[in-house]
Each structure stands twice: as C-alpha cells, then as structure tokens.
Design a protein around this motif. Structure first.
Motif, mmCIF file in Angstrom:
data_model
loop_
_atom_site.group_PDB
_atom_site.id
_atom_site.type_symbol
_atom_site.label_atom_id
_atom_site.label_comp_id
_atom_site.label_asym_id
_atom_site.label_seq_id
_atom_site.Cartn_x
_atom_site.Cartn_y
_atom_site.Cartn_z
ATOM 1 N N ASP A 15 0.831 -1.210 0.000
ATOM 2 C CA ASP A 15 0.000 0.000 0.000
ATOM 3 C C ASP A 15 0.862 1.256 0.000
ATOM 4 O O ASP A 15 0.491 2.275 -0.598
ATOM 5 C CB ASP A 15 -0.928 0.003 1.218
ATOM 6 N N ALA A 16 2.010 1.199 0.678
ATOM 7 C CA ALA A 16 2.916 2.351 0.663
ATOM 8 C C ALA A 16 3.417 2.621 -0.745
ATOM 9 O O ALA A 16 3.502 3.788 -1.175
ATOM 10 C CB ALA A 16 4.092 2.105 1.613
ATOM 11 N N GLN A 17 3.712 1.578 -1.499
ATOM 12 C CA GLN A 17 4.172 1.768 -2.878
ATOM 13 C C GLN A 17 3.076 2.399 -3.742
ATOM 14 O O GLN A 17 3.358 3.233 -4.613
ATOM 15 C CB GLN A 17 4.603 0.424 -3.472
ATOM 16 N N LYS A 18 1.818 2.030 -3.493
ATOM 17 C CA LYS A 18 0.707 2.653 -4.221
ATOM 18 C C LYS A 18 0.622 4.142 -3.888
ATOM 19 O O LYS A 18 0.372 4.977 -4.768
ATOM 20 C CB LYS A 18 -0.601 1.957 -3.874
ATOM 21 N N LEU A 19 0.843 4.463 -2.614
ATOM 22 C CA LEU A 19 0.828 5.871 -2.206
ATOM 23 C C LEU A 19 1.951 6.638 -2.895
ATOM 24 O O LEU A 19 1.753 7.761 -3.377
ATOM 25 C CB LEU A 19 0.963 5.982 -0.694
ATOM 26 N N PHE A 20 3.150 6.041 -2.964
ATOM 27 C CA PHE A 20 4.279 6.712 -3.604
ATOM 28 C C PHE A 20 3.966 7.002 -5.079
ATOM 29 O O PHE A 20 4.296 8.078 -5.604
ATOM 30 C CB PHE A 20 5.538 5.848 -3.514
ATOM 31 N N THR A 21 3.341 6.037 -5.750
ATOM 32 C CA THR A 21 2.973 6.233 -7.152
ATOM 33 C C THR A 21 2.006 7.400 -7.294
ATOM 34 O O THR A 21 2.131 8.239 -8.210
ATOM 35 C CB THR A 21 2.340 4.947 -7.716
ATOM 36 N N LEU A 22 1.047 7.479 -6.381
ATOM 37 C CA LEU A 22 0.077 8.573 -6.415
ATOM 38 C C LEU A 22 0.750 9.920 -6.164
ATOM 39 O O LEU A 22 0.467 10.915 -6.857
ATOM 40 C CB LEU A 22 -1.006 8.324 -5.370
ATOM 41 N N VAL A 23 1.653 9.970 -5.185
ATOM 42 C CA VAL A 23 2.353 11.221 -4.874
ATOM 43 C C VAL A 23 3.160 11.695 -6.080
ATOM 44 O O VAL A 23 3.143 12.884 -6.424
ATOM 45 C CB VAL A 23 3.271 11.033 -3.647
ATOM 46 N N ARG A 24 3.844 10.781 -6.738
ATOM 47 C CA ARG A 24 4.640 11.161 -7.915
ATOM 48 C C ARG A 24 3.732 11.658 -9.048
ATOM 49 O O ARG A 24 4.091 12.598 -9.760
ATOM 50 C CB ARG A 24 5.476 9.968 -8.376
ATOM 51 N N ARG A 25 2.587 11.026 -9.205
ATOM 52 C CA ARG A 25 1.669 11.453 -10.268
ATOM 53 C C ARG A 25 1.136 12.854 -9.983
ATOM 54 O O ARG A 25 1.056 13.697 -10.888
ATOM 55 C CB ARG A 25 0.518 10.458 -10.391
ATOM 56 N N LEU A 26 0.796 13.128 -8.724
ATOM 57 C CA LEU A 26 0.324 14.458 -8.348
ATOM 58 C C LEU A 26 1.418 15.509 -8.565
ATOM 59 O O LEU A 26 1.152 16.612 -9.043
ATOM 60 C CB LEU A 26 -0.131 14.459 -6.885
ATOM 61 N N ARG A 27 2.645 15.146 -8.222
ATOM 62 C CA ARG A 27 3.774 16.052 -8.446
ATOM 63 C C ARG A 27 3.930 16.373 -9.925
ATOM 64 O O ARG A 27 4.102 17.532 -10.317
ATOM 65 C CB ARG A 27 5.054 15.411 -7.901
ATOM 66 N N ASP A 28 3.846 15.343 -10.756
ATOM 67 C CA ASP A 28 4.017 15.536 -12.196
ATOM 68 C C ASP A 28 2.880 16.362 -12.799
ATOM 69 O O ASP A 28 3.051 16.966 -13.863
ATOM 70 C CB ASP A 28 4.107 14.177 -12.900
ATOM 71 N N GLN A 29 1.736 16.402 -12.115
ATOM 72 C CA GLN A 29 0.601 17.190 -12.589
ATOM 73 C C GLN A 29 0.650 18.630 -12.081
ATOM 74 O O GLN A 29 -0.258 19.407 -12.355
ATOM 75 C CB GLN A 29 -0.707 16.530 -12.138
ATOM 76 N N GLY A 30 1.713 18.947 -11.321
ATOM 77 C CA GLY A 30 1.875 20.312 -10.842
ATOM 78 C C GLY A 30 1.490 20.536 -9.401
ATOM 79 O O GLY A 30 1.531 21.672 -8.904
ATOM 80 N N GLN A 31 1.115 19.478 -8.699
ATOM 81 C CA GLN A 31 0.743 19.608 -7.287
ATOM 82 C C GLN A 31 1.997 19.763 -6.417
ATOM 83 O O GLN A 31 3.017 19.114 -6.670
ATOM 84 C CB GLN A 31 -0.019 18.358 -6.837
ATOM 85 N N SER A 32 1.925 20.619 -5.411
ATOM 86 C CA SER A 32 3.018 20.740 -4.442
ATOM 87 C C SER A 32 2.750 19.802 -3.269
ATOM 88 O O SER A 32 1.617 19.724 -2.775
ATOM 89 C CB SER A 32 3.127 22.173 -3.924
ATOM 90 N N VAL A 33 3.769 19.085 -2.826
ATOM 91 C CA VAL A 33 3.599 18.102 -1.759
ATOM 92 C C VAL A 33 4.645 18.341 -0.672
ATOM 93 O O VAL A 33 5.847 18.431 -0.967
ATOM 94 C CB VAL A 33 3.737 16.658 -2.289
ATOM 95 N N ILE A 34 4.187 18.463 0.565
ATOM 96 C CA ILE A 34 5.079 18.442 1.731
ATOM 97 C C ILE A 34 4.916 17.077 2.369
ATOM 98 O O ILE A 34 3.812 16.712 2.789
ATOM 99 C CB ILE A 34 4.728 19.549 2.738
#
Length: 333
Positions: A15-34
């Motif tokens: 599940d952590a790996q799924k979360l990492f994939t989602l975070v990277r996708r959001l980043r690539d779409q222009g989302q800022s993540v802390i």
C-alpha cells in the motif's frame, strides 16, 4: 498543496508503494507536496528537496540528491548516529514463553513459537495478519479459542493481572488510546501499576527522575502530563513502566512507530541491553529493517498462520514479504 504527515506509519509495504505512485503522479501534474516522515528511505525516494527540523527549528535544507541519509539522521539527532541497529553477542537460554497452536476468535488461526531468555524474536507480516492479536492473546487481553500459552511452568486460563504477576509486560501499538494515560503525569504513568510501594511523594518523584534520566526522556519533570511529550518520549515512558515494574518477558507491538530516528536508536539500544541482561523480547514490527537489524530470529504471520522462526540472517526483506503475502519463494531468491 498536499501535506502528508507520516502517511505510511500504518500501511503495508504494497500500500505504501501505491501511495508513492500517487504522490509522484500528483507532483508531475503540478501539485506541491510536503511529505513528513521518519522513514528516511521514503524521503530519499520521493523528494527533490529536504528540510530537517530539530527541537522546533529548521537546521538544514537542500537538494535531496546532494546529501546522504546518514547525514540527515545526524542532523535530526544533533549528533553522530552510529550502529543504529546494535546487536550484541547473545546466547539464548531456557524457554520462558511457548505458544502451541494458539488460535483467537478471529486471528491468529494457528500460531506456535518458543521464546527463550536473552533472545529477541521478531514477528513480521502485513497489517491484519494477526500479529497484534497474538500478542494480545498471550497477555490475556484476547480470548484463546484453542491451543495453549505457557509461561514458564504455568499453562492454562489467565488474565492480564496474572500475566503481569508472571513477569510479562505488554506494550501496545496504540500508545495514545491504550498505552498511556495522556492526561496523567509521567510519575503516574511510570508508577501506577505498583503505586503502593511508596507512600512518600518525594520518594515517588525521585524514582521517576531516575527513570527519566535512565531512559533519556526529554521533559520538564515528573509532574508534566504525558500528552505534552513527543511521540518518542511517550514511548520511552511506556517502556519504562514495564521495566520499572520488573517485566522479564516483554511483548512489544510496533515499539518505534511514529518516533524519530534518535528515539529509535535509543529504543534499539535498550532492547539490546535487555536481551543482554537475560530478558526475553517478542517484537511485532512492520518496519522490516528494524526486524532484520535487532532480532535474533524472525517468524512471519500470513493470514493468521505463523511460520517457523528462523535466524534473522536467513531472511531478507524480499523473502519476508513473499512469506507475508503467501507467495511461493522462487528457487533463485
């Protein structure tokens, strides 16, 4: 802007790996993540830039690619971090705890193990596999539907009070709701199980100060409410209560969850010292590096069934995950 605070603390590795994939996708779409985490490998895998906080202050910031995780750990702790997983030479002794085909109302389905004096035995597995339920059954917090728990020469029905008197101590994974009385003082949290030993408040406070110093708890003093401490210092108090009251067999469920690397190092050293003193430790953890680094043997729970314990040196993270998910081990692995 998305702020994630320890988002994987209760997740399986898959599940952590799924979360990492989602975070990277959001980043690539222009989302800022802390992304806030004590798991440095996650910081390294996900971030482009880092900031280290210590004692409420920013002490370093920069490009993640330009710094090692060892250096980040040093910045977090404020000193050099060496031998994070210390494991002194140990010679396991006589059995102090045995489970024979133990089954609970739902989990575990069947679990057998032998824990020996001067040994750290780790239990791996995915969330929901039955590891926590096994520890609770051993401590008589959950009903044993079938099978047998033997503590020394004793076997048969029991209660948490009997287990306590038999020398068992249980550290649950949910320290905020079950592990501590958060609105009570550190003194009360450390001494309530055997409060009758002392009549003088001065003696009680003095012993609490001794334990605070021994465990390296950062606090304002014995009368500070447990709620005001950081997660790592709360965990030290919870462990200190078991030690102060003479626990000889320690059942530790996720003992380093949600604590910083400095507190982790101190907890690992404490576990190592306890095993060296002849005490026995049965430890559940979802963080595979700490199981491999601190344990003498590891058993894996899969859907309520516990595998035979094997020396830690025979396991790898890959092998543990295959066993935890019920996947056949390939010949070349």
């Amino acid at each position: 802007m998305l702020v994630l605070d320890e988002p994987t603390s209760s997740l399986t590795q898959a599940d952590a790996q799924k979360l990492f994939t989602l975070v990277r996708r959001l980043r690539d779409q222009g989302q800022s993540v802390i992304y806030i985490s004590h798991f440095l490998e996650e910081v390294q895998a996900l971030s482009e830039r880092y900031t280290v906080l210590r004692d409420g202050r920013s002490v370093a910031t920069g490009e993640t690619a330009g710094i090692t995780m060892d250096r980040i750990a040093e910045l977090m702790v404020g000193r050099h971090v060496d031998e994070l997983y210390r494991r002194s030479p140990r010679r396991p002794g006589a059995p102090v705890l045995e489970c024979v085909a133990v089954a609970g109302p739902r989990r575990p389905g069947r679990a057998s193990l032998v824990l020996r004096r001067s040994e750290v035995l780790g239990l791996a597995g995915v969330v929901g596999a039955g590891r926590s339920e096994l520890l609770r059954a051993i401590f008589a917090l959950e009903r044993v539907r079938s099978g047998e728990v033997r503590v020394g020469a004793f076997a048969g029905p029991s209660s948490p009070l009997h287990r306590w008197r038999q020398g068992l101590g249980f550290l649950c994974e949910d320290r905020k709701n079950e592990g501590l009385a958060l609105d009570r003082s550190l003194e009360e949290n450390l001494t309530l199980p055997r409060l009758g030993r002392f009549l003088r408040p001065a003696a009680l406070a003095a012993e609490t100060r001794d334990w605070i110093a021994r465990l390296g708890v950062r606090c304002a003093g014995p009368h500070q409410p447990a709620r005001q401490l950081s997660g790592g210092n709360q965990q030290k108090i919870a462990l200190g209560r078991l030690l102060r009251n003479g626990a000889d067999v320690l059942l530790l469920d996720e003992p380093t969850r949600g604590v910083d690397i400095g507190a982790k190092q101190q907890i690992y050293r404490l576990i190592d010292e306890l095993a060296g003193q002849g005490r026995a430790v049965l430890m559940v953890s979802s963080y595979l590096p700490e199981l491999l680094g601190t344990c003498d043997r590891i058993a894996v729970m899969c859907r309520g069934e516990l595998s035979p314990a094997r020396p830690a040196g025979e396991w790898t993270e890959h092998r543990i995950m295959l066993a935890a998910t019920g996947t056949a081990l390939p010949e070349h692995a």
